[in-house]
Every structure is written in C-alpha cells, then in structure tokens.
Design a protein around this motif. Structure first.
Motif, PDB file in Angstrom:
ATOM      1  N   THR A  37       0.844  -1.201   0.000  1.00  0.00           N
ATOM      2  CA  THR A  37       0.000   0.000   0.000  1.00  0.00           C
ATOM      3  C   THR A  37       0.881   1.254   0.000  1.00  0.00           C
ATOM      4  O   THR A  37       0.656   2.201  -0.758  1.00  0.00           O
ATOM      5  CB  THR A  37      -0.899   0.027   1.262  1.00  0.00           C
ATOM      6  OG1 THR A  37      -1.467  -1.255   1.462  1.00  0.00           O
ATOM      7  CG2 THR A  37      -1.979   1.075   1.148  1.00  0.00           C
ATOM      8  N   GLU A  65     -12.159   5.082  -7.630  1.00  0.00           N
ATOM      9  CA  GLU A  65     -11.953   3.649  -7.882  1.00  0.00           C
ATOM     10  C   GLU A  65     -10.476   3.382  -8.121  1.00  0.00           C
ATOM     11  O   GLU A  65      -9.787   4.207  -8.739  1.00  0.00           O
ATOM     12  CB  GLU A  65     -12.742   3.200  -9.122  1.00  0.00           C
ATOM     13  CG  GLU A  65     -14.236   3.315  -8.943  1.00  0.00           C
ATOM     14  CD  GLU A  65     -15.024   2.983 -10.219  1.00  0.00           C
ATOM     15  OE1 GLU A  65     -16.204   3.324 -10.265  1.00  0.00           O
ATOM     16  OE2 GLU A  65     -14.431   2.409 -11.152  1.00  0.00           O
ATOM     17  N   TRP A 110      -9.186 -14.562  -1.970  1.00  0.00           N
ATOM     18  CA  TRP A 110      -8.322 -13.380  -1.893  1.00  0.00           C
ATOM     19  C   TRP A 110      -7.094 -13.680  -1.048  1.00  0.00           C
ATOM     20  O   TRP A 110      -7.156 -14.441  -0.082  1.00  0.00           O
ATOM     21  CB  TRP A 110      -9.082 -12.181  -1.300  1.00  0.00           C
ATOM     22  CG  TRP A 110     -10.123 -11.676  -2.241  1.00  0.00           C
ATOM     23  CD1 TRP A 110     -11.446 -11.980  -2.235  1.00  0.00           C
ATOM     24  CD2 TRP A 110      -9.897 -10.829  -3.374  1.00  0.00           C
ATOM     25  NE1 TRP A 110     -12.072 -11.369  -3.295  1.00  0.00           N
ATOM     26  CE2 TRP A 110     -11.145 -10.655  -4.008  1.00  0.00           C
ATOM     27  CE3 TRP A 110      -8.777 -10.209  -3.913  1.00  0.00           C
ATOM     28  CZ2 TRP A 110     -11.298  -9.885  -5.155  1.00  0.00           C
ATOM     29  CZ3 TRP A 110      -8.931  -9.434  -5.060  1.00  0.00           C
ATOM     30  CH2 TRP A 110     -10.176  -9.280  -5.666  1.00  0.00           C
ATOM     31  N   GLU A 143      -3.783  -8.613  -0.762  1.00  0.00           N
ATOM     32  CA  GLU A 143      -4.736  -7.899  -1.627  1.00  0.00           C
ATOM     33  C   GLU A 143      -5.787  -7.171  -0.786  1.00  0.00           C
ATOM     34  O   GLU A 143      -6.179  -6.033  -1.087  1.00  0.00           O
ATOM     35  CB  GLU A 143      -5.373  -8.898  -2.598  1.00  0.00           C
ATOM     36  CG  GLU A 143      -4.335  -9.411  -3.590  1.00  0.00           C
ATOM     37  CD  GLU A 143      -4.659 -10.745  -4.246  1.00  0.00           C
ATOM     38  OE1 GLU A 143      -3.931 -11.137  -5.174  1.00  0.00           O
ATOM     39  OE2 GLU A 143      -5.623 -11.421  -3.822  1.00  0.00           O
ATOM     40  N   ARG A 170      -6.651  -2.993  -0.177  1.00  0.00           N
ATOM     41  CA  ARG A 170      -8.002  -2.416  -0.202  1.00  0.00           C
ATOM     42  C   ARG A 170      -8.313  -1.680   1.107  1.00  0.00           C
ATOM     43  O   ARG A 170      -8.664  -0.496   1.114  1.00  0.00           O
ATOM     44  CB  ARG A 170      -9.009  -3.546  -0.419  1.00  0.00           C
ATOM     45  CG  ARG A 170     -10.463  -3.140  -0.400  1.00  0.00           C
ATOM     46  CD  ARG A 170     -11.301  -4.325  -0.853  1.00  0.00           C
ATOM     47  NE  ARG A 170     -12.711  -4.043  -0.905  1.00  0.00           N
ATOM     48  CZ  ARG A 170     -13.587  -4.485   0.002  1.00  0.00           C
ATOM     49  NH1 ARG A 170     -13.183  -5.195   1.037  1.00  0.00           N
ATOM     50  NH2 ARG A 170     -14.861  -4.216  -0.143  1.00  0.00           N
ATOM     51  N   ASN A 171      -8.149  -2.390   2.218  1.00  0.00           N
ATOM     52  CA  ASN A 171      -8.576  -1.813   3.506  1.00  0.00           C
ATOM     53  C   ASN A 171      -7.700  -0.637   3.919  1.00  0.00           C
ATOM     54  O   ASN A 171      -8.185   0.372   4.429  1.00  0.00           O
ATOM     55  CB  ASN A 171      -8.545  -2.894   4.593  1.00  0.00           C
ATOM     56  CG  ASN A 171      -9.541  -4.005   4.281  1.00  0.00           C
ATOM     57  OD1 ASN A 171     -10.536  -3.777   3.600  1.00  0.00           O
ATOM     58  ND2 ASN A 171      -9.257  -5.208   4.738  1.00  0.00           N
ATOM     59  N   SER A 191      -5.819   1.330   1.970  1.00  0.00           N
ATOM     60  CA  SER A 191      -5.996   2.505   1.092  1.00  0.00           C
ATOM     61  C   SER A 191      -7.222   3.288   1.532  1.00  0.00           C
ATOM     62  O   SER A 191      -7.201   4.521   1.616  1.00  0.00           O
ATOM     63  CB  SER A 191      -6.165   2.071  -0.369  1.00  0.00           C
ATOM     64  OG  SER A 191      -5.006   1.428  -0.823  1.00  0.00           O
ATOM     65  N   ARG A 192      -8.301   2.574   1.829  1.00  0.00           N
ATOM     66  CA  ARG A 192      -9.526   3.245   2.287  1.00  0.00           C
ATOM     67  C   ARG A 192      -9.276   4.047   3.554  1.00  0.00           C
ATOM     68  O   ARG A 192      -9.717   5.188   3.681  1.00  0.00           O
ATOM     69  CB  ARG A 192     -10.608   2.184   2.574  1.00  0.00           C
ATOM     70  CG  ARG A 192     -11.150   1.551   1.311  1.00  0.00           C
ATOM     71  CD  ARG A 192     -12.106   0.439   1.667  1.00  0.00           C
ATOM     72  NE  ARG A 192     -12.940   0.102   0.522  1.00  0.00           N
ATOM     73  CZ  ARG A 192     -13.979  -0.720   0.573  1.00  0.00           C
ATOM     74  NH1 ARG A 192     -14.311  -1.303   1.714  1.00  0.00           N
ATOM     75  NH2 ARG A 192     -14.695  -0.963  -0.494  1.00  0.00           N
ATOM     76  N   LYS A 237     -13.784   2.009  -4.067  1.00  0.00           N
ATOM     77  CA  LYS A 237     -13.815   0.716  -4.769  1.00  0.00           C
ATOM     78  C   LYS A 237     -12.384   0.324  -5.082  1.00  0.00           C
ATOM     79  O   LYS A 237     -11.671   1.095  -5.739  1.00  0.00           O
ATOM     80  CB  LYS A 237     -14.598   0.829  -6.067  1.00  0.00           C
ATOM     81  CG  LYS A 237     -16.069   1.011  -5.866  1.00  0.00           C
ATOM     82  CD  LYS A 237     -16.763   1.007  -7.205  1.00  0.00           C
ATOM     83  CE  LYS A 237     -18.248   1.180  -7.017  1.00  0.00           C
ATOM     84  NZ  LYS A 237     -18.949   1.284  -8.302  1.00  0.00           N
ATOM     85  N   VAL A 238     -11.972  -0.854  -4.615  1.00  0.00           N
ATOM     86  CA  VAL A 238     -10.585  -1.278  -4.815  1.00  0.00           C
ATOM     87  C   VAL A 238     -10.565  -2.732  -5.257  1.00  0.00           C
ATOM     88  O   VAL A 238     -11.291  -3.577  -4.716  1.00  0.00           O
ATOM     89  CB  VAL A 238      -9.755  -1.173  -3.504  1.00  0.00           C
ATOM     90  CG1 VAL A 238      -8.293  -1.529  -3.763  1.00  0.00           C
ATOM     91  CG2 VAL A 238      -9.858   0.214  -2.885  1.00  0.00           C
ATOM     92  N   SER A 239      -9.728  -3.040  -6.232  1.00  0.00           N
ATOM     93  CA  SER A 239      -9.466  -4.424  -6.575  1.00  0.00           C
ATOM     94  C   SER A 239      -7.977  -4.575  -6.821  1.00  0.00           C
ATOM     95  O   SER A 239      -7.389  -3.805  -7.583  1.00  0.00           O
ATOM     96  CB  SER A 239     -10.271  -4.818  -7.823  1.00  0.00           C
ATOM     97  OG  SER A 239     -10.379  -6.219  -7.864  1.00  0.00           O
TER      98      SER A 239
END
Ligand code: 2RA
Length: 356
Positions: free
Chosen positions: A135, A153, A228, A232, A236-237, A239-240, A249-251
């Motif tokens: 991250t 996103e 997952w 990964e 996501r978590n 960055s939020r 929205k993250v992938s």
C-alpha cells in the motif's frame, strides 16, 4: 532534554535498513537511542551515528524513559509489546499488521494524513500504525492525486520483491538464483522446479509457494475468504483508511517477482473530476517525495533495479486511460524496506519528536 528513541527489531531486515536511515539523517532531534531485539540477538553491537550501542533484550523496563518506540517485528511481537511500550509512556510507531485496522489507531503516511501525528487525541492508545509496504509504495503518489481530483476507484496489480517476505525471502531468492545460474531453464514446464530440487532447495522450505527464479508468483500473504490473498485485502482496507474514503472501490492482484528489493505497482485510478496527464505530472512534480521518471521515447521509466535504495516514490508511464473517463494509468516503484517500511516509520517518529 532531547527525546529518547527506541528501535525494537534492530537486527531484522527492516531494522537493518532503519539503522542505515538513522545514520544518514541530516537533522537529528534525538538524545539517547536504544536498540532492542529478541534475547537471541541481545548483546550484539551496532554503531548508530558514531556510537557503538549494545542491543538490549526486549523487556518492559527497556521502555522506561523512551519517548518514541519504533517496532519492526512480527505481528505477534508487536501485539504483545507495543501496548507495554505505550503503558510505560512511549508512543509506539508500529510497522506490523497488528493494529493497522483498529479504529483507535491511526494508519499514517506523513504526506497524506500526517496531521494525525499532531494531536494525542488522534492516537489515544499511544500507538500509531505504519501501512503495509505494498500500500505504502503507491500512497505518496496516489494521495497527491486524490487531494486534487478525489479518488473513486482503484485497480492495482503489484510486482512485489522477495524482501517483502523478510530476510528469508532475500536468502531464498539468492539461493534460487545461485542454483539456476548458467542453465538454460524456463523452456519446459517444471524445469525450474526440478533444477531447484536437484540443488537441494525443497519447495516446502521456501517462503514463496512456487519457484521465484525465472518466474512470477501470483500470491503474497495468506489465503482469505473467496480466494483473496491477505496482501490484496490489505491494499483495499489500508488505502480506504489512509485516504479516508471508506467506500473506495478497490481491486488488487498481488504478484511476487524475482526482484530483491523494491515493490512496483501498476495503478489504474478513477477520479471524481476530469484529469489530464499534464495536470497529474504537475501534481507529482509538486510532491517532494515523488520523482517522475517518464520518457518512454527514450526508454525512461522507473524500474526496481534503478531505484532500489532510494527514499522517493518513483512514478512513470503516466497515461490517460483510453476507455475509462476521469482515469489515469501509471506505474510506481518504491523501496519496500525504506518508504515501504523503515523510512515511513521513521518519518512518523520524527514528526512526533518535533512536538515532544
Ligand atoms: C510482502 N507486503 O511484500 C509484504 C510484507 N509486509 O510480503
């Protein structure tokens, strides 16, 4: 008096880079420095800014009188010892995953949300967390764009170095390279595995789930729900949380590559406002910790081999997505042991020192 700094995990892969950072820092706000490690490493001598220090064994008393304690140790060690350091009066800056997603522990990247180090109310438990290196490797660049255009996103693929798995990862990659050197492998399925096995490198002894030499491995971390990888979900978590966008929205797809140190990410970022490459370049140019290397006509873009050991986040291949509105694609490289770990932790500690 000048504040006291402690480094827990002084002899590990990240701790060793931290010593290098302490020795190279221009401004030095600290008085005493205490190096701390497991009892196994206690007694070792390490020189910090010209003074030979003896590594102390981790124990509650070593935190007495410490103002800031940086932790570069496994999750379980941080989970147990960071609260002890905080109880004894230190602010713990923790590089493990033990506290990152706790609501009462801020997750800090100084360029993005450094205001959270300014007020004790932001870290009521006396613990500040450092993000995961994957991250972190993109955050300086992404944060700068988010402040200008509002990120909506994020789709990323990582290209993670072996040292993300610690000294075992580095040792394994070197051993694999040594075992395959000079052989024409990679032409028949399984030939790399067979060569490693013939050299006595059993797959089950590797920190990686497949050979890394002559290969890429689409896996980092542990298995979580629905296929997952933990790494990964961290992208996501975290960055939020860092960007303060709970519904971002993250992938992410995380991949290990045969690079010793420096994580890279291919980033596809969609914003609320229209963006152009020219504006993005200006924003990267204004962010002191970002270096733009982006001249593909002359073969110039960041690569791990060219930027390893550096402090900045290197950005290149900045393009406006052809088929996605308000979207940029770019490539970042960041030294996962420096900005991805030790340097960010130290920058947080330094920010704390400024107000002690
Ligand atoms: C890795 N990001 O590269 C992890 C280390 N924290 O394996």
């Amino acid at each position: 008096a000048a504040p006291t700094l402690a480094l827990v995990g002084a002899t590990g892969a990240v701790g060793t880079v931290m010593i290098d950072i302490l020795n190279g820092r221009e401004n030095w706000p600290w008085g005493e420095v205490r190096l701390i490690a497991s009892p196994r490493s206690a007694g070792k001598k390490i020189t910090v800014r010209g003074e030979e220090l003896t590594v102390l064994a981790l124990a509650p008393e070593v935190f007495d009188g410490v103002d800031v304690a940086m932790f570069d140790v496994p999750d379980a060690v941080s989970a147990q010892w960071a609260p002890i350091a905080a109880e004894r009066g230190a602010v713990a800056v923790d590089n493990s995953g033990a506290f990152r997603m706790d609501d009462d522990v801020p997750l800090v990247v100084p360029e993005v949300n450094g205001d959270l180090t300014r007020d004790r109310l932001s870290y009521p438990r006396g613990i500040i967390a450092n993000p995961n290196c994957t991250t972190l490797s993109m955050m300086a660049a992404l944060g700068a764009l988010h402040h200008a255009f509002e990120l909506r996103e994020l789709v990323v693929a990582s290209y993670q170095a072996a040292s993300g798995a610690g000294q075992d990862g580095i040792d394994r990659l070197y051993a694999e390279y040594a075992a395959v050197a000079g052989q024409n492998l990679g032409t028949k399925a399984g030939d790399v595995r067979a060569a490693l096995a013939a050299a006595g490198l059993a797959q089950e002894d590797s920190p990686f789930p497949a050979p890394l030499a002559f290969n890429v491995v689409p896996w980092a971390g542990s298995l979580k729900e629905d296929g997952w990888a933990s790494e990964e979900l961290k992208v996501r978590n975290e960055s939020r949380k860092i960007l303060g966008i709970p519904d971002l929205k993250v992938s992410a797809t995380c991949v290990r590559v045969p690079v010793v140190t420096t994580h890279s990410l291919a980033v596809h970022a969609t914003f609320a406002s229209p963006v152009t490459v020219e504006e993005a370049r200006k924003i990267f140019g204004a962010q002191p910790s970002v270096v733009l290397v982006d001249d593909p006509a002359n073969g110039e873009f960041p690569t791990p081999a060219d930027v390893v050991g550096g402090d900045p986040t290197y950005v290149g291949r900045v393009r406006q997505a052809l088929d996605f509105p308000n979207t940029l694609d770019f490539f970042v490289c960041g030294d996962n042991l420096r900005k991805g770990a030790a340097l960010n932790t130290y920058e947080v500690a330094e920010a704390l020192a400024a107000r002690l």
